[in-house]
Design an enzyme around this catalytic site. Sequence first.
Site, PDB file in Angstrom:
ATOM      1  CD  GLU A 101      45.922 -16.147 -17.155  1.00  0.00           C
ATOM      2  OE1 GLU A 101      46.017 -15.776 -18.340  1.00  0.00           O
ATOM      3  OE2 GLU A 101      45.422 -15.430 -16.251  1.00  0.00           O
ATOM      4  CG  HIS A 123      44.108  -9.119 -20.341  1.00  0.00           C
ATOM      5  ND1 HIS A 123      43.227  -8.456 -21.171  1.00  0.00           N
ATOM      6  CD2 HIS A 123      43.943 -10.441 -20.590  1.00  0.00           C
ATOM      7  CE1 HIS A 123      42.564  -9.337 -21.893  1.00  0.00           C
ATOM      8  NE2 HIS A 123      42.979 -10.549 -21.568  1.00  0.00           N
ATOM      9  CD  GLU A 157      46.263 -15.174 -22.475  1.00  0.00           C
ATOM     10  OE1 GLU A 157      45.770 -14.606 -23.482  1.00  0.00           O
ATOM     11  OE2 GLU A 157      45.616 -15.390 -21.426  1.00  0.00           O
ATOM     12  CG  HIS A 206      41.643 -15.469 -15.223  1.00  0.00           C
ATOM     13  ND1 HIS A 206      40.808 -14.401 -15.463  1.00  0.00           N
ATOM     14  CD2 HIS A 206      42.248 -15.734 -16.410  1.00  0.00           C
ATOM     15  CE1 HIS A 206      40.892 -14.047 -16.715  1.00  0.00           C
ATOM     16  NE2 HIS A 206      41.758 -14.838 -17.327  1.00  0.00           N
ATOM     17  CG  ASP A 262      47.057 -11.799 -19.242  1.00  0.00           C
ATOM     18  OD1 ASP A 262      46.629 -12.703 -19.968  1.00  0.00           O
ATOM     19  OD2 ASP A 262      46.467 -11.388 -18.219  1.00  0.00           O
TER      20      ASP A 262
END
Length: 223
Positions: A32, A47, A100, A6, A34
């Site tokens: 993962e 993020h 994401e 993450h 963003d």
Amino acid sequence: MRVIAHRGFAADAPENTVSAIERASRVADSIEFDVRRCGSGELVVVHDERIDRVTDGTGRVADLSLSELQSFDVLGSGESIPTLDDVLAAIATDVDINVELKETAIASDVLDALGRVENDCMVSSFSADALQAVRSHDRPVETAYISRWLRDQPVRRAIELDCEYVHPRFTLLLYSRVLSRPRSVDLEVNVWTVNEPLLARAMAWRGVDGIATDAVEVARPYL
């Protein structure tokens, strides 16, 4: 059970930086991170809507140019907020990528960037509109609907959006149907964000397909 780093194992290295992503890709099954668009139009990996928490600067990502963003230090790392292309280049080709989407309008450009790499790629989002935008481009990329609450109706929404995955917050696994229903419709389940060893063991026992975690030590038994 797959291990998803993450934000590049954010507990172990400054989140969403190139060095964190590169380090995480040596051990994780999937990375993962963003993506947003900055004020000068480039896709950047960060993020929050604002840079205040993660840099020594202040302001909205959408209002700052790439050169301005690159003048700020991310969490004392000596690195700046990277571009999407910088991050993609840091990931080994045998590691999966989970992007994401934090905005809807970037779907096409993100898909173009993912089309230039050899990795298996997934696009995830809390936003149904963003996932619909991904599907409208008819590209060979898997998608995941991210949910925080049962009222999001995560399984139903994932089916409606033609997703291959549903990504519920781990607390939703207190409700058995959140795991049993996806199985009946061929959805895989990755949960977030699992940062305690006992919780990771519980998720493995429940039979989830993957966990997103900030901490490599939590993930270590499953690597």
